[in-house]
Enzyme design. Sequence first.
Site, PDB file in Angstrom:
ATOM      1  N   LEU A 257      -4.204  78.052  22.120  1.00 28.77           N
ATOM      2  CA  LEU A 257      -2.905  77.582  22.569  1.00 28.77           C
ATOM      3  C   LEU A 257      -2.515  78.545  23.681  1.00 28.77           C
ATOM      4  O   LEU A 257      -2.626  79.758  23.508  1.00 28.77           O
ATOM      5  CB  LEU A 257      -1.874  77.657  21.440  1.00 28.77           C
ATOM      6  N   ASP A 258      -2.078  78.031  24.830  1.00 28.57           N
ATOM      7  CA  ASP A 258      -1.838  78.956  25.931  1.00 28.57           C
ATOM      8  C   ASP A 258      -0.658  79.887  25.649  1.00 28.57           C
ATOM      9  O   ASP A 258       0.123  79.687  24.721  1.00 28.57           O
ATOM     10  CB  ASP A 258      -1.678  78.216  27.266  1.00 28.57           C
ATOM     11  N   TYR A 259      -0.544  80.897  26.460  1.00 30.01           N
ATOM     12  CA  TYR A 259       0.390  82.011  26.253  1.00 30.01           C
ATOM     13  C   TYR A 259       1.834  81.551  26.065  1.00 30.01           C
ATOM     14  O   TYR A 259       2.570  82.078  25.237  1.00 30.01           O
ATOM     15  CB  TYR A 259       0.279  82.948  27.460  1.00 30.01           C
TER      16      TYR A 259
ATOM     17  N   ARG B 125      -0.177  70.209  29.634  1.00 28.41           N
ATOM     18  CA  ARG B 125       0.567  70.594  30.842  1.00 28.41           C
ATOM     19  C   ARG B 125      -0.029  69.927  32.073  1.00 28.41           C
ATOM     20  O   ARG B 125       0.703  69.454  32.955  1.00 28.41           O
ATOM     21  CB  ARG B 125       0.571  72.120  30.998  1.00 28.41           C
TER      22      ARG B 125
ATOM     23  N   SER C 250       2.827  78.574  25.064  1.00 29.50           N
ATOM     24  CA  SER C 250       2.964  77.501  24.068  1.00 29.50           C
ATOM     25  C   SER C 250       3.043  78.088  22.667  1.00 29.50           C
ATOM     26  O   SER C 250       2.638  79.221  22.422  1.00 29.50           O
ATOM     27  CB  SER C 250       1.772  76.544  24.150  1.00 29.50           C
TER      28      SER C 250
END
Length: 243
Positions: free
Chosen positions: A100-102, A191, A104
Site C-alpha cells: 500500500l503506498d506511503y 491513483r 494510503s
Amino acid sequence: MERLQKVIAKAGIASRRAAEKLITEGRVSVNGSVVTQLGTQVNKDDVITVDDKPLEAEERVYFVLNKPRKVVSTANDEHDRAKVTDLIDCPLRIFPVGRLDYDSSGLIILTNDGSFANTLTHPKYHIPRKYHVTIKGILTKNDILSLKRGIVLDDGYRTHPAEVKMVNYDRNSERCTIDITIHEGKNRQIRRMIEALGYEVVKLHRTEFGPVRDDQLPSGAYRRLKPYEIKCLKQLAEKGEID
C-alpha cells in the site's frame, strides 16, 4: 522434489525472488556444495544452508494490519521511515504481502510464509481488493463506466474491469467518494486509474483483501489471520486466474 528457491521461501528466510538472489550470489549450499543454478531440485533429506546457517522450518505466522498513512509497506527502508513491520510485535522475520503506498491506509497482510506471499502476489492470479476512495472532482456516469470497463494507464497497460459504486458526492466541495474493487496489484493502480480520468485521489483506504475485512480494527492495530481466511485466500488464488 522441490525447487531450491521455493524451499528457502517456505522456510521463511526470504521471499521467492529474494531467495533466487541468494542463490545466484552463491550464498546457498546443498549438502556442502554451493549452488548458484536457479531451479535446482532438492528433497527433504538434503542439508541446505544459507550464509552457512542450516535451513530450519519456522512457525508460520499470518497477520493483517490496518496500515496508517505515512508508513511504508516494506521490511526495510533506506530513509529510516516508519515501516509496517515496526507495528507488529513478532520475533520472527515477517514481510508485507504486496504494498500500500506511503500516503494510503488500510488492510495489508504480513507473513513469514514466502510461498503463501508469492501465491497472493503472482501476476497470474487476481485476488479482489476493495478500496474506499475520496476524489477531488465528481466522477460522471461515463467515468464510472470507463472504470468498470478498464482504464488504460500511463504506461499503456489496460486494467481489468473494476467494480465501482458511487458512495456520495458534494457539489460544494467538488469531491466524491467511491468504493472500487480491482483484481490486480499494479503500482499505485487506483491513483493512476483516477488520474487517467483527469481527477486526483485525496484519500485512499483499502477495506478488503479477498475474504479479509475488519471494520473494527483501529488504525495501526493488527490481528492474526483466522484459519478460514488463510484457506480462503489460497483457494481464491488457485481459482483466480484471469486470461
